[in-house]
Write an enzyme that holds these catalytic residues in place. Structure first.
Site, PDB file in Angstrom:
ATOM      1  N   PRO A   1      -7.689 -35.949  -0.660  1.00 55.04           N
ATOM      2  CA  PRO A   1      -8.731 -35.709   0.346  1.00 55.04           C
ATOM      3  C   PRO A   1      -8.875 -34.204   0.586  1.00 55.04           C
ATOM      4  O   PRO A   1      -8.079 -33.601   1.310  1.00 55.04           O
ATOM      5  CB  PRO A   1      -8.229 -36.455   1.581  1.00 55.04           C
ATOM      6  CG  PRO A   1      -6.774 -36.657   1.368  1.00 55.04           C
ATOM      7  CD  PRO A   1      -6.467 -36.536  -0.093  1.00 55.04           C
TER       8      PRO A   1
ATOM      9  N   ASP B   1      -5.199 -30.089   1.071  1.00 54.51           N
ATOM     10  CA  ASP B   1      -5.000 -31.539   1.028  1.00 54.51           C
ATOM     11  C   ASP B   1      -4.786 -32.035   2.460  1.00 54.51           C
ATOM     12  O   ASP B   1      -3.767 -31.717   3.088  1.00 54.51           O
ATOM     13  CB  ASP B   1      -3.760 -31.822   0.153  1.00 54.51           C
ATOM     14  CG  ASP B   1      -3.482 -33.308  -0.030  1.00 54.51           C
ATOM     15  OD1 ASP B   1      -3.939 -34.109   0.805  1.00 54.51           O
ATOM     16  OD2 ASP B   1      -2.789 -33.647  -1.012  1.00 54.51           O
ATOM     17  N   HIS B   2      -5.749 -32.823   2.936  1.00 52.52           N
ATOM     18  CA  HIS B   2      -5.707 -33.218   4.349  1.00 52.52           C
ATOM     19  C   HIS B   2      -4.575 -34.197   4.656  1.00 52.52           C
ATOM     20  O   HIS B   2      -4.281 -34.490   5.803  1.00 52.52           O
ATOM     21  CB  HIS B   2      -7.053 -33.822   4.771  1.00 52.52           C
ATOM     22  CG  HIS B   2      -7.392 -33.574   6.213  1.00 52.52           C
ATOM     23  ND1 HIS B   2      -6.443 -33.336   7.188  1.00 52.52           N
ATOM     24  CD2 HIS B   2      -8.584 -33.519   6.851  1.00 52.52           C
ATOM     25  CE1 HIS B   2      -7.035 -33.158   8.354  1.00 52.52           C
ATOM     26  NE2 HIS B   2      -8.330 -33.260   8.177  1.00 52.52           N
ATOM     27  N   ARG B   3      -3.912 -34.708   3.623  1.00 48.74           N
ATOM     28  CA  ARG B   3      -2.760 -35.571   3.887  1.00 48.74           C
ATOM     29  C   ARG B   3      -1.571 -34.733   4.340  1.00 48.74           C
ATOM     30  O   ARG B   3      -0.662 -35.225   4.998  1.00 48.74           O
ATOM     31  CB  ARG B   3      -2.362 -36.344   2.614  1.00 48.74           C
ATOM     32  CG  ARG B   3      -3.419 -37.332   2.163  1.00 48.74           C
ATOM     33  CD  ARG B   3      -3.076 -37.876   0.796  1.00 48.74           C
ATOM     34  NE  ARG B   3      -2.970 -36.824  -0.203  1.00 48.74           N
ATOM     35  CZ  ARG B   3      -2.598 -37.016  -1.465  1.00 48.74           C
ATOM     36  NH1 ARG B   3      -2.290 -38.226  -1.882  1.00 48.74           N
ATOM     37  NH2 ARG B   3      -2.546 -36.022  -2.316  1.00 48.74           N
TER      38      ARG B   3
END
Ligand code: CAO
Length: 560
Positions: free
Chosen positions: A358, A532-534
């Site tokens: 993401p 990376d939005h994680r």
């Protein structure tokens, strides 16, 4: 602590069986009789239950291992579960009483008509199975069946078992259908021109972990009667707590022979929709899936992740419209060119990274007016040394400082853990005639800007000449993609997995910047940080960019 070894019990006529599922993990508390692993032969899948309650201390088998009677599955601390320690020898499963006697055959029970060569094949003694459902019919009327070929699969709530033919011949009639509930003695089929199975004792459809229950032993085994055994629960029952189960949460519901067939073809059963009884996956489902994949109409998830083949790779699996197939020559002359090897590898990697990570991109500007003046001066002073300091070398140093300040950016996701790196290897995207490559400056934290510039120029040269080795391109923690020498304002760089962020840089521009009193001409460097939005959140990303900007604006800050 009271340690107990739990071993594979007597599994009947099976010499060796494969471990196909791990149902517990170290640290789990297990109940007595709780299933520990699933083993599978080509005829049956069986869960091996625990002989004792306790906490799992160690596991001695893994997926794919071949096991047989006596192999230690795991060690339990029975004291931790409040169970008293077993007496000597109790750690071994109690022997299967049936196994002590000559194993009887599992084949369909037979009665031969005296008037003809027709042979009736009936449900044999299947021990504790009573009122079992026919879940698969594996043959058709008219088929020539071989002795020992499976005729049907029956299933109780404990196990699924294939009933093999005791005789070879042409199938004259079938007396069971899907969903029928059958019992010992029920007629399955009639074959004509039959020859008996050569080795009736070679196959046993329902081996059992002996320690579960005592078993009954037929005193006078009838021809082709199978052992009477207690069986553990089926392989389709997966405890919810099991962390080793595939994350899809969807366990394939298929008979052992279908599982084996799927394994031979490399078909991931969990990606199939069963069309059989109670959505069971049939051999035909596996066959059809393979056909679809081969025809390019479907893809396995592994292919999707790999980037698959063709421009629309993975679209179907994601529920998207198929990639448009266009005859471009209809609209004008065209020429087809093969993609270079580097381009194909890069494409597959970029596709995977774009689909699986993401991405979010933050844009910012860094005031590099003073730094650019310093860079030009340095280059003038060092003209004779032959090393040109580039803005990218400064950026690499600035990124190392930001990675130190925001360590999440210097990490990689590994399952549910973050691997925090304590080294600082920075990759930089290099444009080459054959495509994009990413050489890596190792230990950039320990090198000065001059050394980084020299190494970068060396690596870029090797890249353009196609001489980079794997060691030159691996191990990066963070990547910079600079289009500064070309132009542009901002763009969205794609994260180079398993890294969690990448910095895109475009061409610096002289811009009017308000200094509180007036507009001042300042050289502004556009920065685009994809993350990376994680792993990273927007606030951290904004802080990372701001910090980077501060350093680029005044490099003395790197010393603070
Ligand atoms: N703003 C303004 N000018 C810049 C600049 C910037 N941000 N970055 C570089 N320049 C200038 C340099 O100063 C140099 O000018 P001079 O020739 O007058 O000295 C010129 O642009 C060319 O620089 P360069 O590109 O040769 O050197 P570099 O260190 O900036 O970059 C390398 C090296 C290997 C990264 C670069 O050659 C390259 O391949 N870039 C493309 C990367 C790429 O394709 N990224 C996209 C990935 S996603 O598809």
């Amino acid at each position: 602590m009271s340690l107990i070894q739990v071993s594979v019990p007597d599994i009947g006529d099976f010499d060796e069986v494969s471990v196909i599922e791990m149902l517990v993990a170290v640290g789990d508390t297990v109940e007595k009789d709780q299933s520990l692993i699933t083993v599978e032969s080509d005829k049956a899948s069986i869960e091996i239950p625990s002989s004792h309650a306790g906490v799992v201390k160690s596991i001695s088998v893994k997926l794919g291992d071949k096991v047989k009677q006596g192999v230690v599955v795991l060690e339990l601390d029975s004291a931790a579960a409040g169970e008293s320690a077993p007496t000597a020898g109790a750690s071994d499963p109690a022997p299967n009483q049936q196994a002590a006697s000559a194993p009887a055959s599992p084949h369909a029970a037979v009665s031969v008509s005296s008037a003809s060569t027709n042979v009736e094949m009936r449900i044999p003694d299947i021990g504790d199975f009573k009122d079992v459902a026919v879940i698969e019919i594996l043959v058709h009327v008219g088929d020539t069946v071989a002795a020992e070929q499976s005729l049907i699969t029956v299933e109780s709530d404990k196990a699924s078992v294939e009933i093999p033919a005791s005789h070879a011949g042409v199938l004259q009639s079938l007396s069971v259908k899907l969903g029928d509930i059958v019992n010992i003695g029920d007629l399955i089929a009639v074959v004509a021109g039959s020859a008996p199975a050569a080795s009736a004792a070679a196959l046993s459809p329902a081996p059992a972990p002996a320690q579960v229950q005592a078993v009954s032993t037929p005193t006078t085994p009838v021809p082709d009667a199978p052992r009477s055994v207690a069986v553990p629960s089926t392989s389709t029952v997966i405890p919810a707590h099991n962390p080793t189960v595939a994350p899809s949460g969807h366990q394939p519901y298929a008979s052992p022979s279908v599982r084996k067939f799927a394994r031979q073809l490399g078909v991931p059963l969990e990606q199939l929709k069963g069309t059989g009884h109670k959505s069971r996956i049939t051999q035909e489902d596996v066959y059809n899936f393979t056909k679809e994949v081969m025809a390019g109409h479907a893809q396995t998830q592994a292919q999707v992740v790999k980037g698959g083949s063709g421009s629309g790779a993975g679209g179907e699996a994601l529920g998207l419209l198929p990639w448009p197939v266009v005859d471009f020559a209809k609209f004008g002359p065209v020429e087809r060119r093969d993609m270079s090897r580097i381009k194909k590898i890069a494409a597959a990697n970029l596709h995977r990274n774009w689909v699986l990570i993401p991405h979010v991109t933050n844009h910012d500007d860094a005031d590099i007016t003073d730094l650019e003046a310093f860079r030009l001066l340095t280059n003038k002073e060092n003209e004779k040394a032959g090393v040109k300091v580039t803005m990218l070398a400064f950026l690499i140093k600035a990124c190392v400082a930001a990675l130190k300040k925001f360590p999440d950016f210097n990490s990689s996701l590994d399952g549910e853990q973050l691997v925090m790196k304590q080294y600082f290897h920075i990759g930089f995207a290099a444009d080459t005639p054959n495509g994009l490559v990413v050489p890596v400056i190792k230990d950039a934290d320990k090198k000065g800007v001059m050394q980084i510039s020299a190494e970068m120029s060396e690596l870029a040269k090797k890249a353009r000449e196609g001489k980079l080795g794997p060691a030159d391109m691996t191990g990066a923690c963070f990547t910079i993609s600079s289009l500064g020498g070309i132009g542009g304002r901002y763009f969205t760089p794609i994260i180079n997995a398993p890294e969690v962020a990448i910095l895109g840089v475009c061409r610096s521009n002289m811009e009017p910047v308000w200094n509180g009193k007036e507009f001042e001409p300042r050289l502004m460097l556009p920065l685009s940080l994809s993350w990376d939005h994680r792993v990273i959140d927007g606030a951290s990303a904004a802080r990372f960019n701001a910090y980077l900007g501060q350093i680029m604006a005044d490099f003395r800050r790197i010393l603070l």
